[in-house]
Design a protein around this motif. Structure first.
Motif, PDB file in Angstrom:
ATOM      1  N   LYS A  72       4.447   4.286   1.234  1.00  0.00           N
ATOM      2  CA  LYS A  72       4.356   2.895   0.793  1.00  0.00           C
ATOM      3  C   LYS A  72       3.362   2.002   1.857  1.00  0.00           C
ATOM      4  CE  LYS A  72       8.004   2.298  -2.579  1.00  0.00           C
ATOM      5  NZ  LYS A  72       9.127   1.306  -3.208  1.00  0.00           N
ATOM      6  N   THR A  73       3.854   1.838   3.030  1.00  0.00           N
ATOM      7  CA  THR A  73       3.254   0.970   3.973  1.00  0.00           C
ATOM      8  C   THR A  73       1.897   1.581   4.379  1.00  0.00           C
ATOM      9  OG1 THR A  73       4.410   2.095   5.882  1.00  0.00           O
ATOM     10  CG2 THR A  73       5.668   0.336   4.697  1.00  0.00           C
ATOM     11  N   SER A  74       1.619   2.957   4.528  1.00  0.00           N
ATOM     12  CA  SER A  74       0.504   3.589   4.976  1.00  0.00           C
ATOM     13  C   SER A  74      -0.836   3.175   4.072  1.00  0.00           C
ATOM     14  CB  SER A  74       0.617   4.995   5.421  1.00  0.00           C
ATOM     15  OG  SER A  74       0.691   5.700   3.888  1.00  0.00           O
ATOM     16  N   GLY A  75      -0.553   3.080   2.885  1.00  0.00           N
ATOM     17  CA  GLY A  75      -1.619   2.851   1.861  1.00  0.00           C
ATOM     18  C   GLY A  75      -2.702   4.161   2.009  1.00  0.00           C
ATOM     19  N   GLY A  76      -2.110   5.051   1.928  1.00  0.00           N
ATOM     20  CA  GLY A  76      -2.774   6.543   1.955  1.00  0.00           C
ATOM     21  C   GLY A  76      -3.339   6.675   0.536  1.00  0.00           C
ATOM     22  N   THR A  77      -3.403   8.081   0.319  1.00  0.00           N
ATOM     23  CA  THR A  77      -4.167   8.513  -0.811  1.00  0.00           C
ATOM     24  C   THR A  77      -3.548   8.314  -2.166  1.00  0.00           C
ATOM     25  OG1 THR A  77      -3.172  10.737  -0.601  1.00  0.00           O
ATOM     26  CG2 THR A  77      -5.357  10.441   0.307  1.00  0.00           C
ATOM     27  N   ALA A  78      -1.990   8.197  -1.917  1.00  0.00           N
ATOM     28  CA  ALA A  78      -1.026   7.982  -2.987  1.00  0.00           C
ATOM     29  C   ALA A  78      -1.414   6.412  -3.463  1.00  0.00           C
ATOM     30  CB  ALA A  78       0.137   8.214  -2.650  1.00  0.00           C
ATOM     31  N   ALA A  79      -1.570   5.466  -2.677  1.00  0.00           N
ATOM     32  CA  ALA A  79      -1.650   3.932  -2.922  1.00  0.00           C
ATOM     33  C   ALA A  79      -2.895   4.005  -3.524  1.00  0.00           C
ATOM     34  CB  ALA A  79      -1.823   3.114  -1.616  1.00  0.00           C
ATOM     35  N   VAL A  80      -4.010   4.538  -3.103  1.00  0.00           N
ATOM     36  CA  VAL A  80      -5.416   4.718  -4.015  1.00  0.00           C
ATOM     37  C   VAL A  80      -5.157   4.957  -5.514  1.00  0.00           C
ATOM     38  CG1 VAL A  80      -7.875   5.498  -4.018  1.00  0.00           C
ATOM     39  CG2 VAL A  80      -6.822   4.768  -1.848  1.00  0.00           C
ATOM     40  N   GLY A  81      -4.438   6.067  -5.498  1.00  0.00           N
ATOM     41  CA  GLY A  81      -4.240   6.611  -6.942  1.00  0.00           C
ATOM     42  C   GLY A  81      -3.237   5.453  -7.922  1.00  0.00           C
ATOM     43  N   ASN A  82      -2.483   4.916  -7.109  1.00  0.00           N
ATOM     44  CA  ASN A  82      -1.653   3.974  -7.912  1.00  0.00           C
ATOM     45  C   ASN A  82      -2.283   2.856  -8.201  1.00  0.00           C
ATOM     46  OD1 ASN A  82       0.523   5.883  -8.105  1.00  0.00           O
ATOM     47  ND2 ASN A  82       1.559   5.263  -6.041  1.00  0.00           N
ATOM     48  N   SER A  83      -3.264   2.365  -7.402  1.00  0.00           N
ATOM     49  CA  SER A  83      -4.193   1.132  -7.676  1.00  0.00           C
ATOM     50  C   SER A  83      -4.857   1.170  -8.941  1.00  0.00           C
ATOM     51  CB  SER A  83      -4.832   0.761  -6.426  1.00  0.00           C
ATOM     52  OG  SER A  83      -5.957   1.737  -6.444  1.00  0.00           O
ATOM     53  N   ALA A  84      -5.241   2.095  -9.478  1.00  0.00           N
ATOM     54  CA  ALA A  84      -6.065   2.148 -10.592  1.00  0.00           C
ATOM     55  C   ALA A  84      -4.910   2.052 -11.757  1.00  0.00           C
ATOM     56  CB  ALA A  84      -6.647   3.382 -10.928  1.00  0.00           C
ATOM     57  N   ILE A  85      -3.859   2.813 -11.545  1.00  0.00           N
ATOM     58  CA  ILE A  85      -2.759   2.826 -12.722  1.00  0.00           C
ATOM     59  C   ILE A  85      -2.129   1.373 -12.751  1.00  0.00           C
ATOM     60  CG2 ILE A  85      -0.378   3.584 -13.201  1.00  0.00           C
ATOM     61  CD1 ILE A  85      -1.487   6.081 -11.797  1.00  0.00           C
ATOM     62  N   GLN A  86      -1.789   0.827 -11.418  1.00  0.00           N
ATOM     63  CA  GLN A  86      -1.460  -0.451 -11.542  1.00  0.00           C
ATOM     64  C   GLN A  86      -2.168  -1.692 -12.134  1.00  0.00           C
ATOM     65  OE1 GLN A  86       1.832  -1.191 -10.416  1.00  0.00           O
ATOM     66  NE2 GLN A  86       1.495  -3.213 -10.928  1.00  0.00           N
ATOM     67  N   GLU A  87      -3.649  -1.550 -11.794  1.00  0.00           N
ATOM     68  CA  GLU A  87      -4.555  -2.404 -12.426  1.00  0.00           C
ATOM     69  C   GLU A  87      -4.354  -2.270 -13.939  1.00  0.00           C
ATOM     70  OE1 GLU A  87      -9.266  -2.842 -12.503  1.00  0.00           O
ATOM     71  OE2 GLU A  87      -8.437  -2.283 -10.598  1.00  0.00           O
ATOM     72  N   ARG A  88      -4.461  -1.163 -14.393  1.00  0.00           N
ATOM     73  CA  ARG A  88      -4.278  -1.014 -15.978  1.00  0.00           C
ATOM     74  C   ARG A  88      -2.951  -1.621 -16.242  1.00  0.00           C
ATOM     75  NH1 ARG A  88      -5.752   4.652 -18.999  1.00  0.00           N
ATOM     76  NH2 ARG A  88      -5.983   3.584 -21.115  1.00  0.00           N
ATOM     77  N   LEU A  89      -1.838  -1.408 -15.701  1.00  0.00           N
ATOM     78  CA  LEU A  89      -0.628  -1.859 -16.186  1.00  0.00           C
ATOM     79  C   LEU A  89      -0.567  -3.449 -16.035  1.00  0.00           C
ATOM     80  CD1 LEU A  89       1.956   0.307 -14.539  1.00  0.00           C
ATOM     81  CD2 LEU A  89       1.675  -0.086 -17.048  1.00  0.00           C
TER      82      LEU A  89
END
Length: 121
Positions: A72-89
């Protein structure tokens, strides 16, 4: 770092599985060493396997929390993938708590209904 912790987590899970499979609830199985395990009232092998199981379980919990926190804190590849999903939500309209129309836009203003004044007289 996250990959290393995940590898440690997998190793700990496999080791815990082996510890549990070796144990027998009645003190038999591989824990007895082929003979009686209650010789002079001591059951050391069972105690070691039980303590090892608890240590591995604690290690699994700590590693899981560490992987979650670091990811959660590193903002790695998982955070990049989640940002598009979070933006859509964030862009999707939320339903009304009262039910009815699910659109986020307000309906057009309606004209008040005309009342017949001749019926009241």
């Amino acid at each position: 770092m996250v990959t290393f912790l995940i590898i440690l987590l997998i190793i700990a899970c496999v080791a815990l599985g082996l510890f549990v499979l070796i144990q027998n609830p009645k003190g038999g199985g591989l824990a007895t060493g082929g003979g009686t395990s209650n010789m002079f009232g001591v059951q050391r092998t069972g105690d070691v396997l039980e303590k090892g199981s608890w240590v591995l379980l604690t290690l699994i919990v700590v590693l899981t929390l560490a992987v979650t926190t670091i990811a959660k804190t590193s903002g790695g590849t998982a955070a990049v993938g989640n940002s598009a999903i979070q933006e859509r939500l964030n862009n999707t309209p939320s339903p009304s708590p009262l039910g009815g129309n699910l659109n986020s836009t307000k309906p057009a203003a309606s004209t008040p209904a005309k009342t017949d004044s001749t019926k009241n007289k």
